[in-house]
Enzyme design. Structure first.
Site, mmCIF file in Angstrom:
data_model
loop_
_atom_site.group_PDB
_atom_site.id
_atom_site.type_symbol
_atom_site.label_atom_id
_atom_site.label_comp_id
_atom_site.label_asym_id
_atom_site.label_seq_id
_atom_site.Cartn_x
_atom_site.Cartn_y
_atom_site.Cartn_z
ATOM 1 C CG ASP A 61 -0.381 -0.030 2.520
ATOM 2 O OD1 ASP A 61 0.853 -0.106 2.616
ATOM 3 O OD2 ASP A 61 -1.133 0.038 3.522
ATOM 4 C CB SER A 62 4.586 1.705 -0.040
ATOM 5 O OG SER A 62 4.829 0.525 -0.781
ATOM 6 C CG ASP A 87 0.374 -4.106 2.125
ATOM 7 O OD1 ASP A 87 0.172 -4.770 3.154
ATOM 8 O OD2 ASP A 87 1.026 -3.047 2.109
ATOM 9 C CE LYS A 140 3.202 -5.734 3.940
ATOM 10 N NZ LYS A 140 2.555 -4.695 4.746
ATOM 11 C CD GLU A 156 0.552 -1.528 8.084
ATOM 12 O OE1 GLU A 156 0.187 -0.756 9.012
ATOM 13 O OE2 GLU A 156 1.006 -1.115 7.007
ATOM 14 C CD GLU A 201 7.779 -0.515 7.525
ATOM 15 O OE1 GLU A 201 6.743 -1.166 7.274
ATOM 16 O OE2 GLU A 201 7.981 0.630 7.068
HETATM 17 O O1 KIV Z 1 3.341 -1.051 1.618
HETATM 18 C C1 KIV Z 1 4.489 -1.472 1.697
HETATM 19 O O2 KIV Z 1 5.293 -1.398 0.771
HETATM 20 C C2 KIV Z 1 4.871 -2.092 2.951
HETATM 21 C C3 KIV Z 1 6.322 -2.161 3.256
HETATM 22 C C4 KIV Z 1 6.851 -0.810 3.543
HETATM 23 C C5 KIV Z 1 6.582 -3.048 4.382
HETATM 24 O O3 KIV Z 1 4.041 -2.465 3.719
#
Ligand code: KIV
Length: 286
Positions: A48-49, A87, A117, A119, A186
């Site tokens: 989600d980056s 994500d 993934k 969080e 992280e």
């Molecule tokens: O969104 C992402 O790229 C991430 C990484 C920074 C761990 O969650």
């Protein structure tokens, strides 16, 4: 299509057993994922980056399910032989187990990802279990968790005090106990990351967590020098794409303005057999 052999969760787990390091990178679009497959990455994360790296948001919170799905689809198409992880964005799993399973299912049904993934540690164990119960491979993510950076007081490293390290170790154990197949740490001190990596039997990866984890994740836009707003301490730049692209664009602007581009070799000329009749055609329009 490349002859690269795609990992499964079992081959990734085997890499931990053999002491082989996993090379993991984010990717958000088709061309980057194509490069990543050619570069033999073990895994890709459509993080989600993408909110910051692709859309220019200040953080990851505004990112939607629909945006994540579209980018996962593009990466999946470009890298059919690479293990691709989606994500789960903010508010796709925070409200209820039911939402979490429904949104997780979209990633698999619509984008064909291999794993997801999310969080959080102990406080999201029921979400992790619900997604696992749906038959989906899950990677936990603890330490600096950008979706809850407000509670963390900003994008700050975690586990630097004994109390914080204890909380991380407890979260890691809870995630493994819940059945998650992988864990990402992280921005965590290498001592803490090394301890958790040895303590857990599932693969433990790090981004800004030192060299002792079972593999490394990094944001592609950071290591190729594309994302310019800020550079975290843990990033090493392997290229300066921003400079290369800006220089190419400047050269283009200069050549267009100077009448250098396009040259003859960039033109589609009329067929030889037809060109002789062109003056007559233009006369018709005079
Ligand atoms: O969104 C992402 O790229 C991430 C990484 C920074 C761990 O969650």
């Amino acid at each position: 299509m490349s002859d690269k052999k795609k990992h499964s969760i079992h081959t990734i787990q085997k890499m931990k057993a053999n002491g082989d390091k996993v090379a993991w990178l984010t990717a958000y679009d088709y061309p980057t994922a194509e490069f990543a497959e050619a570069a033999d990455l073990d895994m890709l994360l459509v993080g989600d980056s993408l909110g910051m790296c692709v859309y220019g948001y200040e953080g990851t919170v505004p990112v939607t399910m629909d945006q994540c799905i579209v980018h996962c689809e593009a990466v999946r198409r470009a890298a059919p032989n690479t293990f691709v992880m989606g994500d789960m964005p903010f508010m796709s799993y925070q409200v209820s187990d039911e939402d979490a399973v429904r949104d997780a299912g979209r990633f698999l049904k619509e984008a064909g990802v291999d794993a997801l993934k999310l969080e959080g540690g102990k406080r999201i164990i029921s979400r992790i279990k619900a997604i696992l119960d749906a038959g989906i491979v899950v990677c936990g993510h603890i330490g600096l968790t950008p979706q809850s950076s407000g509670q963390l007081g900003g994008h700050k490293a975690q586990g630097r005090t004994i109390a914080s390290a204890r909380a991380l170790i407890e979260d890691a154990l809870a995630i493994e106990d819940a059945g998650a197949q992988m864990l990402l740490l992280e921005a965590v001190p290498p001592e803490v990351a090394g301890f958790i990596t040895k303590k857990l039997s599932i693969p433990v990866f790090g981004i800004g967590a030192g060299p002792e984890t079972d593999g490394q994740l990094i944001i592609v836009s950071d290591i190729i020098g594309q994302f310019q707003a800020f550079t975290p301490k843990f990033v090493k730049k392997y290229a300066n794409v921003a400079q290369v692209v800006t220089d190419a664009m400047k050269a283009y602007v200069s050549e267009v303005r100077g009448g250098v581009f396009p040259a003859d070799e960039h033109c589609y000329h009329m067929l030889k057999a037809e060109i002789g009749d062109f003056p007559a055609l233009t006369k018709e329009f005079e």
